[in-house]
Design a protein around this motif. Structure first.
Motif, mmCIF file in Angstrom:
data_model
loop_
_atom_site.group_PDB
_atom_site.id
_atom_site.type_symbol
_atom_site.label_atom_id
_atom_site.label_comp_id
_atom_site.label_asym_id
_atom_site.label_seq_id
_atom_site.Cartn_x
_atom_site.Cartn_y
_atom_site.Cartn_z
ATOM 1 N N THR A 443 22.019 56.866 72.814
ATOM 2 C CA THR A 443 23.457 56.969 72.603
ATOM 3 C C THR A 443 23.834 56.156 71.377
ATOM 4 N N ALA A 444 25.036 56.400 70.863
ATOM 5 C CA ALA A 444 25.513 55.670 69.677
ATOM 6 C C ALA A 444 27.020 55.513 69.759
ATOM 7 N N LEU A 445 27.469 54.272 69.727
ATOM 8 C CA LEU A 445 28.903 53.968 69.739
ATOM 9 C C LEU A 445 29.416 53.931 68.301
ATOM 10 N N VAL A 446 30.500 54.649 68.042
ATOM 11 C CA VAL A 446 31.136 54.629 66.727
ATOM 12 C C VAL A 446 32.627 54.421 66.908
ATOM 13 N N GLY A 447 33.254 53.858 65.875
ATOM 14 C CA GLY A 447 34.695 53.643 65.899
ATOM 15 C C GLY A 447 35.384 54.556 64.920
ATOM 16 N N LEU A 448 36.391 55.298 65.386
ATOM 17 C CA LEU A 448 37.128 56.215 64.523
ATOM 18 C C LEU A 448 38.468 55.592 64.159
ATOM 19 N N GLY A 449 38.771 55.592 62.870
ATOM 20 C CA GLY A 449 40.039 55.045 62.429
ATOM 21 C C GLY A 449 39.872 53.687 61.784
ATOM 22 N N PRO A 450 40.970 53.093 61.342
ATOM 23 C CA PRO A 450 40.910 51.798 60.638
ATOM 24 C C PRO A 450 40.558 50.653 61.569
ATOM 25 N N ALA A 451 39.910 49.620 61.017
ATOM 26 C CA ALA A 451 39.528 48.436 61.791
ATOM 27 C C ALA A 451 40.759 47.820 62.442
ATOM 28 N N GLY A 452 40.580 47.402 63.689
ATOM 29 C CA GLY A 452 41.665 46.789 64.448
ATOM 30 C C GLY A 452 42.345 47.743 65.395
ATOM 31 N N CYS A 453 42.252 49.017 65.098
ATOM 32 C CA CYS A 453 42.852 50.017 66.002
ATOM 33 C C CYS A 453 41.955 51.261 66.072
ATOM 34 N N GLN A 454 40.660 51.008 66.167
ATOM 35 C CA GLN A 454 39.712 52.120 66.205
ATOM 36 C C GLN A 454 39.652 52.762 67.591
ATOM 37 N N ARG A 455 39.262 54.011 67.591
ATOM 38 C CA ARG A 455 39.034 54.736 68.835
ATOM 39 C C ARG A 455 37.540 54.685 69.152
ATOM 40 N N PRO A 456 37.136 54.011 70.249
ATOM 41 C CA PRO A 456 35.704 53.933 70.576
ATOM 42 C C PRO A 456 35.188 55.264 71.142
ATOM 43 N N VAL A 457 34.201 55.815 70.472
ATOM 44 C CA VAL A 457 33.617 57.094 70.891
ATOM 45 C C VAL A 457 32.106 56.896 71.050
ATOM 46 N N ARG A 511 27.720 58.765 59.103
ATOM 47 C CA ARG A 511 27.643 60.230 59.220
ATOM 48 C C ARG A 511 28.014 60.683 60.618
ATOM 49 N N LEU A 512 27.556 59.933 61.614
ATOM 50 C CA LEU A 512 27.848 60.306 63.002
ATOM 51 C C LEU A 512 29.345 60.155 63.288
ATOM 52 N N ALA A 513 29.951 59.100 62.751
ATOM 53 C CA ALA A 513 31.389 58.895 62.950
ATOM 54 C C ALA A 513 32.191 60.025 62.311
ATOM 55 N N ALA A 514 31.775 60.457 61.120
ATOM 56 C CA ALA A 514 32.470 61.565 60.454
ATOM 57 C C ALA A 514 32.353 62.842 61.278
ATOM 58 N N TRP A 515 31.158 63.063 61.849
ATOM 59 C CA TRP A 515 30.972 64.242 62.721
ATOM 60 C C TRP A 515 31.870 64.151 63.950
ATOM 61 N N ALA A 516 31.927 62.981 64.583
ATOM 62 C CA ALA A 516 32.741 62.800 65.783
ATOM 63 C C ALA A 516 34.222 62.988 65.469
ATOM 64 N N ALA A 517 34.667 62.482 64.338
ATOM 65 C CA ALA A 517 36.070 62.637 63.965
ATOM 66 C C ALA A 517 36.427 64.105 63.787
ATOM 67 N N GLU A 518 35.500 64.863 63.191
ATOM 68 C CA GLU A 518 35.744 66.301 63.015
ATOM 69 C C GLU A 518 35.808 67.011 64.364
ATOM 70 N N ARG A 519 34.913 66.648 65.276
ATOM 71 C CA ARG A 519 34.892 67.271 66.603
ATOM 72 C C ARG A 519 36.171 66.975 67.390
ATOM 73 N N LEU A 520 36.670 65.765 67.217
ATOM 74 C CA LEU A 520 37.826 65.335 68.015
ATOM 75 C C LEU A 520 39.163 65.602 67.325
ATOM 76 N N ARG A 521 39.108 66.089 66.095
ATOM 77 C CA ARG A 521 40.357 66.320 65.373
ATOM 78 C C ARG A 521 41.226 67.318 66.141
ATOM 79 N N GLY A 522 42.451 66.928 66.360
ATOM 80 C CA GLY A 522 43.380 67.809 67.071
ATOM 81 C C GLY A 522 43.422 67.580 68.563
ATOM 82 N N ARG A 523 42.398 66.851 69.115
ATOM 83 C CA ARG A 523 42.438 66.558 70.547
ATOM 84 C C ARG A 523 43.419 65.417 70.810
ATOM 85 N N THR A 524 44.008 65.397 71.942
ATOM 86 C CA THR A 524 44.881 64.280 72.326
ATOM 87 C C THR A 524 44.048 63.211 72.977
ATOM 88 N N ARG A 525 44.534 61.986 72.917
ATOM 89 C CA ARG A 525 43.818 60.869 73.531
ATOM 90 C C ARG A 525 43.913 60.970 75.040
#
Length: 525
Positions: A443-457, A511-525
């Motif tokens: 598994t791999a934990l990545v943070g989406l968004g700016p530091a301090g308010c990232q979305r843990p994925v 690269r993995l974070a960029a992929w995750a952001a694309e997959r989750l784009r448009g989804r609600t939290r």
């Protein structure tokens, strides 16, 4: 021709009839004696001098052939020149701009890249091709000495402060940088590896990583260089690893988790045992227990399996065997999270800098294995190096802590810390729990968004026989027992993580974070 510096040839001079290197290519193997290797190095040194290579010249060596790499690097050292080792898939142009090399020595594909892409221009004065190149690629450097004859007199031993090698980092966690190894640094690394390997006269070392094949003969070991795909180690045919182990009765293996996974998987698939193996050293990324247990199925009970921690700038630092690793996972000490890296090697002194209330901070290291500087990168030196009473202190960029037994723990890269609103999650803390889920490779934990308010994925790579749905369910169940598991905002299945080119083991998180952001784009939290 005058010679300066190089103790590497002197290290090879003993036992001239002993085997130095077993070089495997395309289903065949070639055995090279220590005496022949010395003669080849000296013959190549004379050819290099005739071509214009001089003491102090910086010489890029870019070849995937273990024999050619060994001979050329040793020959350069015997001239007092400095081999420069660069990852073939790294940012070569920027690396060469940092080094400003005088010499470029490479296999035909590397020379083609130099000519087409302008690598090293305008600094390179001498260009030589290894292997059997087309005439259009330039002058050939012959690396195989004629048979017979005694080696020439040995050159003088170098001073420990002389620059020996420039080895570039892989760039898996940022721009590649050229770590300077002085002769004293190389000696410290060889001493530390000797302590880890505890070599015997009849040992045969399988080198799963190209520079290890170059170092093996200096350790006095018969070194087997298997036909690894050095541009993508994880794509190496497993039989190209297992068959030489059996044929040459390999006793020690140094390899990354990706290469060890190939060996363990092939042995499990065909019911193969490796009775000659007495020690396995895993390096390049943390060793996971499921891989250690898979390796245990193929080797004798007495075999030692070690996870070795270090970096290009300080290798090795510490080690822990799989039994110790298992004990820290089954009954982790109170307050300890992440992965235990074991105790430091003799003479190596880790420190934790900028530690918070939990004791977690940045791992920094002093000792004889530490590179004193980066070549041509004063900015990187200023950010990572400082002088102490124990020598140069190197900041590794890794998060960790020291426990009350003096053991080092790894929490992940500082740059990969996921900072959400009101919390901070280290990658290794979350992943060591998630990786225990059945049916999960890693598994791999990545943070989406700016530091301090990232979305843990958390991205999940299932084993081939496991469905993505089942793997995600197993990870959710595993995280329920983790105090911060509820902070992971989303789980995503991934068919195969992008990894570093050198070991195919470190996850390429940007690269993995960029992929995750694309997959989750448009989804609600």
């Amino acid at each position: 021709m005058t010679t300066t510096a190089p103790g590497v040839i002197a290290r090879l001079a003993g036992r001239p009839d002993a085997t130095a290197l077993i070089h495997c290519r395309r289903g065949t193997s070639r055995t090279v004696g220590r005496g022949h290797l010395v003669r080849s190095c000296q013959s190549a040194a004379r050819a290099l001098h005739r071509a214009g290579v001089r003491p102090g010249h910086k010489a890029v060596v870019m070849t995937r052939d273990a024999y050619d790499l060994t001979v050329v690097a040793y020959a350069l050292c015997s001239l007092g020149a400095v081999p420069v080792l660069i990852e073939p898939r790294a940012e070569v142009r920027r690396c060469l701009r940092d080094v400003a090399p005088d010499v470029f020595i490479g296999e035909p594909l590397a020379q083609l890249g130099r000519q087409v892409l302008g690598w090293g221009r305008p600094h390179v004065q001498v260009s030589l091709v290894t292997g059997r190149p087309p005439l259009a690629l330039g002058r050939r450097l012959v690396t195989r000495a004629p048979g017979g004859g005694a080696p020439a007199p040995l050159p003088r031993e170098p001073d420990g402060d002389e620059l020996a090698v420039i080895a570039f980092t892989s760039g898996s966690t940022g721009r590649p940088k050229g770590a300077e190894y002085r002769y004293a640094t190389l000696a410290g690394q060889l001493d530390a590896l000797t302590a880890l390997l505890d070599p015997r006269p009849d040992d045969v070392l399988l080198a799963g990583f190209l520079p290890v094949a170059m170092l093996g003969p200096l350790l006095g070991l018969t070194t087997l260089a298997p036909a690894v795909n050095h541009l993508a180690p994880a794509r190496t045919p497993p039989q190209a690893l297992v068959e030489p182990i059996l044929e040459h009765r390999v006793t020690q293996i140094l390899a990354s988790p990706a290469v060890l996974t190939l060996i363990a998987g092939h042995c499990a698939r065909y019911g193969i045992a490796l009775p000659s193996v007495r020690r396995i050293l895993s390096f390049g990324a943390p060793l996971r227990l499921h891989l250690a247990e898979a390796l245990r199925e193929a080797v004798p009970d007495a075999t030692e399996i070690l996870s070795v921690y270090g970096a290009t700038e300080c290798l090795p630092v510490s080690a822990i065997d799989d039994h110790g690793l298992r004990a820290t996972r089954v009954r982790p000490p109170a307050g300890q999270t992440g992965t235990c890296l074991g105790r430091p090697l003799p003479g190596v002194h880790p420190r934790i800098l900028d530690a918070g209330p939990t004791g977690i901070g940045e791992i920094a290291v002093t000792g004889p294995t530490v590179s004193p500087a980066y070549h041509g990168r004063p900015d990187a030196d200023a950010a990572t190096k400082s002088v102490t009473a124990r020598g140069v202190l190197h900041r590794t960029g890794d998060l960790g802590r020291l426990d009350d037994q003096g053991r080092l723990w790894f929490l992940g890269r500082k740059a990969h810390l996921v900072t959400a609103t009101g919390s901070a999650l280290t990658t290794e803390d979350i992943e060591t729990t998630a990786d225990t889920a059945p049916g999960v490779r890693r598994t791999a934990l990545v943070g989406l968004g700016p530091a301090g308010c990232q979305r843990p994925v958390l991205c999940v790579e299932p084993l081939p026989a496991t469905s993505p749905t089942a793997a995600l369910a197993a990870v959710r169940a595993a995280l329920e027992g983790h105090p911060d598991g509820h902070r992971v905002d989303a789980l995503l299945p991934h068919p195969g993580f992008p990894t570093d080119p050198r070991h195919n083991s470190k996850i390429d998180r940007p690269r993995l974070a960029a992929w995750a952001a694309e997959r989750l784009r448009g989804r609600t939290r």
